[in-house]
Motif scaffolding. Structure first.
Motif, PDB file in Angstrom:
ATOM      1  N   VAL A   1       0.839  -1.207   0.000  1.00 41.74           N
ATOM      2  CA  VAL A   1       0.000   0.000   0.000  1.00 41.74           C
ATOM      3  C   VAL A   1       0.866   1.246   0.000  1.00 41.74           C
ATOM      4  CG1 VAL A   1      -1.629   1.348   1.376  1.00 41.74           C
ATOM      5  CG2 VAL A   1      -2.008  -1.091   1.046  1.00 41.74           C
ATOM      6  N   GLU A   2       1.938   1.234   0.806  1.00 51.08           N
ATOM      7  CA  GLU A   2       2.826   2.396   0.869  1.00 51.08           C
ATOM      8  C   GLU A   2       3.499   2.653  -0.479  1.00 51.08           C
ATOM      9  OE1 GLU A   2       3.382   4.708   3.204  1.00 51.08           O
ATOM     10  OE2 GLU A   2       1.640   3.770   4.159  1.00 51.08           O
ATOM     11  N   VAL A   3       3.893   1.563  -1.155  1.00 50.09           N
ATOM     12  CA  VAL A   3       4.504   1.710  -2.484  1.00 50.09           C
ATOM     13  C   VAL A   3       3.515   2.347  -3.454  1.00 50.09           C
ATOM     14  CG1 VAL A   3       5.393   0.455  -4.492  1.00 50.09           C
ATOM     15  CG2 VAL A   3       6.140  -0.178  -2.189  1.00 50.09           C
ATOM     16  N   LEU A   4       2.265   1.878  -3.423  1.00 46.70           N
ATOM     17  CA  LEU A   4       1.229   2.442  -4.302  1.00 46.70           C
ATOM     18  C   LEU A   4       0.975   3.907  -3.984  1.00 46.70           C
ATOM     19  CD1 LEU A   4      -1.389  -0.452  -4.483  1.00 46.70           C
ATOM     20  CD2 LEU A   4       0.073   0.361  -6.319  1.00 46.70           C
ATOM     21  N   LYS A   5       0.956   4.241  -2.701  1.00 47.29           N
ATOM     22  CA  LYS A   5       0.723   5.633  -2.304  1.00 47.29           C
ATOM     23  C   LYS A   5       1.832   6.547  -2.816  1.00 47.29           C
ATOM     24  CE  LYS A   5      -0.525   6.374   1.964  1.00 47.29           C
ATOM     25  NZ  LYS A   5      -0.577   6.225   3.435  1.00 47.29           N
ATOM     26  N   LYS A   6       3.083   6.055  -2.700  1.00 52.52           N
ATOM     27  CA  LYS A   6       4.209   6.858  -3.177  1.00 52.52           C
ATOM     28  C   LYS A   6       4.152   7.036  -4.687  1.00 52.52           C
ATOM     29  CE  LYS A   6       7.377   5.676   0.587  1.00 52.52           C
ATOM     30  NZ  LYS A   6       8.639   4.992   0.969  1.00 52.52           N
ATOM     31  N   GLN A   7       3.766   5.955  -5.392  1.00 52.01           N
ATOM     32  CA  GLN A   7       3.644   6.058  -6.847  1.00 52.01           C
ATOM     33  C   GLN A   7       2.548   7.042  -7.233  1.00 52.01           C
ATOM     34  OE1 GLN A   7       2.989   1.993  -8.019  1.00 52.01           O
ATOM     35  NE2 GLN A   7       5.167   1.494  -8.078  1.00 52.01           N
ATOM     36  N   ASN A   8       1.420   6.983  -6.532  1.00 52.67           N
ATOM     37  CA  ASN A   8       0.322   7.915  -6.804  1.00 52.67           C
ATOM     38  C   ASN A   8       0.722   9.355  -6.507  1.00 52.67           C
ATOM     39  OD1 ASN A   8      -1.391   5.896  -7.626  1.00 52.67           O
ATOM     40  ND2 ASN A   8      -2.312   5.589  -5.611  1.00 52.67           N
ATOM     41  N   GLN A   9       1.476   9.530  -5.420  1.00 52.68           N
ATOM     42  CA  GLN A   9       1.947  10.871  -5.078  1.00 52.68           C
ATOM     43  C   GLN A   9       2.888  11.407  -6.145  1.00 52.68           C
ATOM     44  OE1 GLN A   9       3.660  10.383  -1.192  1.00 52.68           O
ATOM     45  NE2 GLN A   9       1.685  10.361  -0.136  1.00 52.68           N
ATOM     46  N   ALA A  10       3.770  10.514  -6.632  1.00 55.53           N
ATOM     47  CA  ALA A  10       4.710  10.941  -7.680  1.00 55.53           C
ATOM     48  C   ALA A  10       3.969  11.310  -8.957  1.00 55.53           C
ATOM     49  CB  ALA A  10       5.721   9.830  -7.960  1.00 55.53           C
ATOM     50  N   LEU A  11       2.967  10.504  -9.309  1.00 62.31           N
ATOM     51  CA  LEU A  11       2.170  10.799 -10.506  1.00 62.31           C
ATOM     52  C   LEU A  11       1.409  12.104 -10.343  1.00 62.31           C
ATOM     53  CD1 LEU A  11       0.745   7.259 -11.335  1.00 62.31           C
ATOM     54  CD2 LEU A  11       2.423   8.542 -12.655  1.00 62.31           C
ATOM     55  N   THR A  12       0.862  12.304  -9.136  1.00 65.17           N
ATOM     56  CA  THR A  12       0.120  13.539  -8.869  1.00 65.17           C
ATOM     57  C   THR A  12       1.040  14.748  -8.961  1.00 65.17           C
ATOM     58  OG1 THR A  12      -1.391  12.348  -7.411  1.00 65.17           O
ATOM     59  CG2 THR A  12      -1.316  14.735  -7.193  1.00 65.17           C
ATOM     60  N   THR A  13       2.248  14.592  -8.416  1.00 60.83           N
ATOM     61  CA  THR A  13       3.214  15.703  -8.455  1.00 60.83           C
ATOM     62  C   THR A  13       3.598  16.048  -9.895  1.00 60.83           C
ATOM     63  OG1 THR A  13       4.106  15.051  -6.304  1.00 60.83           O
ATOM     64  CG2 THR A  13       5.482  16.469  -7.686  1.00 60.83           C
ATOM     65  N   ASN A  14       3.852  15.017 -10.690  1.00 60.29           N
ATOM     66  CA  ASN A  14       4.209  15.241 -12.090  1.00 60.29           C
ATOM     67  C   ASN A  14       3.065  15.898 -12.861  1.00 60.29           C
ATOM     68  OD1 ASN A  14       6.711  14.091 -11.711  1.00 60.29           O
ATOM     69  ND2 ASN A  14       6.061  12.053 -12.345  1.00 60.29           N
ATOM     70  N   LEU A  15       1.850  15.445 -12.590  1.00 58.86           N
ATOM     71  CA  LEU A  15       0.689  16.020 -13.271  1.00 58.86           C
ATOM     72  C   LEU A  15       0.502  17.482 -12.883  1.00 58.86           C
ATOM     73  CD1 LEU A  15      -1.753  15.586 -15.095  1.00 58.86           C
ATOM     74  CD2 LEU A  15      -3.027  14.793 -13.105  1.00 58.86           C
ATOM     75  N   ASP A  16       0.672  17.768 -11.591  1.00 55.93           N
ATOM     76  CA  ASP A  16       0.528  19.151 -11.133  1.00 55.93           C
ATOM     77  C   ASP A  16       1.583  20.055 -11.774  1.00 55.93           C
ATOM     78  OD1 ASP A  16      -1.604  18.477  -9.566  1.00 55.93           O
ATOM     79  OD2 ASP A  16      -0.450  18.280  -7.717  1.00 55.93           O
ATOM     80  N   SER A  17       2.816  19.524 -11.897  1.00 57.33           N
ATOM     81  CA  SER A  17       3.882  20.312 -12.514  1.00 57.33           C
ATOM     82  C   SER A  17       3.554  20.616 -13.973  1.00 57.33           C
ATOM     83  CB  SER A  17       5.205  19.559 -12.424  1.00 57.33           C
ATOM     84  OG  SER A  17       5.562  19.324 -11.074  1.00 57.33           O
ATOM     85  N   THR A  18       3.014  19.626 -14.663  1.00 57.70           N
ATOM     86  CA  THR A  18       2.633  19.819 -16.066  1.00 57.70           C
ATOM     87  C   THR A  18       1.534  20.866 -16.191  1.00 57.70           C
ATOM     88  OG1 THR A  18       3.195  17.516 -16.508  1.00 57.70           O
ATOM     89  CG2 THR A  18       1.817  18.637 -18.136  1.00 57.70           C
ATOM     90  N   LYS A  19       0.586  20.819 -15.281  1.00 59.41           N
ATOM     91  CA  LYS A  19      -0.513  21.793 -15.308  1.00 59.41           C
ATOM     92  C   LYS A  19       0.013  23.218 -15.127  1.00 59.41           C
ATOM     93  CE  LYS A  19      -4.012  18.667 -13.424  1.00 59.41           C
ATOM     94  NZ  LYS A  19      -4.833  18.347 -12.223  1.00 59.41           N
ATOM     95  N   VAL A  20       0.970  23.373 -14.209  1.00 57.92           N
ATOM     96  CA  VAL A  20       1.510  24.703 -13.944  1.00 57.92           C
ATOM     97  C   VAL A  20       2.188  25.281 -15.183  1.00 57.92           C
ATOM     98  CG1 VAL A  20       3.254  25.961 -12.631  1.00 57.92           C
ATOM     99  CG2 VAL A  20       1.767  24.320 -11.472  1.00 57.92           C
ATOM    100  N   VAL A  21       2.955  24.422 -15.886  1.00 61.39           N
ATOM    101  CA  VAL A  21       3.678  24.880 -17.076  1.00 61.39           C
ATOM    102  C   VAL A  21       2.716  25.296 -18.182  1.00 61.39           C
ATOM    103  CG1 VAL A  21       5.226  24.142 -18.906  1.00 61.39           C
ATOM    104  CG2 VAL A  21       5.716  23.513 -16.537  1.00 61.39           C
TER     105      VAL A  21
END
Length: 294
Positions: A122-142
């Motif tokens: 579960v922790e691995v999945l949460k970290k992966q989801n957080q990383a994906l969310t962070t990348n998506l947010d960065s793309t949105k900002v650009v």
């Protein structure tokens, strides 16, 4: 004399009574000790049962919290939680003796080990989801600098779909075409003379592509002569609203590695002039070439 006998009898009676008294005191002490020991064991067993129940409740609470996060592992977590709930029910109904407690402890330890393993996943999945969310947010900002959020999201999804679709398509390279004279010995001699040719050879390479779907691939080869006639089978296939007349097909078992394809088209009395060769993946033209016979 009689007094002496009386005193002796009295001493004997006192001695016997003393021995009986000491025996009674020892028996009472032993009985009291056994009662205390039994009480201690019962109390200890009861406490141990409560501790195991408490540990199981903690396991259930951990599963409840993980399930509430609604990860892709929810079904597996729910199944394991039900095992914990079932064991709690069994333990509550049990007599709580030492033997049964040992059995329930063993089952608890197995459930705890399984929970620890699942929580790591579960922790691995949460970290992966957080990383994906962070990348998506960065793309949105650009992208928000030039377009509003909704346009960016739609455009990004469309672009991603196009990129994946484009990247997964197979590339047809090195299309080579030419005329050959097939001798009775089976030997093929390349020629540019229409009068000598009795075979047209078409060869090409399908490039390696790791993200493409593997499996059987069919290509439609279209050979057009100098009078704009389709040579060979002249079969027609429909692709939705589009139709294609082709000379022959070639099938390839593609396993994401480079594949070389070569096939001959027999013929007679080839005309002089320029011939056009087209390779189609369904209705899409993926490669073309031409050659001239004199």
């Amino acid at each position: 004399m009689e007094n002496q006998k009386s005193n002796s009898s009295l001493k004997a009676i006192i001695l016997v009574l003393s021995i009986l008294l000491l025996g009674s005191l020892f028996y009472i002490f032993k009985l009291t000790t056994e009662v205390k020991t039994l009480h201690t064991e019962v109390t200890s067993t009861k406490t141990e049962k409560e501790n195991v129940l408490l540990d199981l409740q903690k396991l259930k609470a951990t599963y409840d919290a993980a399930i509430a996060e609604n990860t892709s592992m929810s079904d597996e977590l729910i199944a394991e939680r039900e095992k914990v709930v079932g064991l709690m029910a069994q333990l509550e109904k049990s007599k709580g003796d030492v033997a049964s407690l040992a059995k329930y402890k063993q089952k608890f330890l197995a459930l705890q080990t399984k929970m620890n393993s699942l929580m790591q996943e579960v922790e691995v999945l949460k970290k992966q989801n957080q990383a994906l969310t962070t990348n998506l947010d960065s793309t949105k900002v650009v992208l928000t600098d030039s377009k509003n959020y909704n346009q960016v999201l739609v455009g990004q999804n469309e672009e991603l779909s196009k990129t994946v679709e484009k990247g997964s398509k197979l590339s047809v390279l090195n299309l080579k075409t030419g005329a050959y004279k097939l001798k009775s010995s089976g030997k093929q001699i390349e020629t540019d003379k229409a009068s000598r040719a009795n075979i047209l050879k078409v060869s090409f390479t399908i490039a390696e592509n790791k993200i493409a779907k593997s499996g059987d691939k069919t290509y439609y080869i279209q050979v057009i002569d100098t009078k704009n006639n389709v040579l060979g089978d002249k079969s027609t296939v429909e692709f939705g609203s589009e139709s294609l007349t082709y000379s022959f097909t070639t099938s390839v078992k593609y396993e994401n590695k480079t594949v070389n394809v070569s096939q001959d088209l027999p013929g007679k009395k080839f005309e002089k002039g320029t011939y056009f060769v087209n390779v189609f993946d369904k209705s899409e033209l993926v490669s073309k070439s031409s050659f001239t016979l004199k």
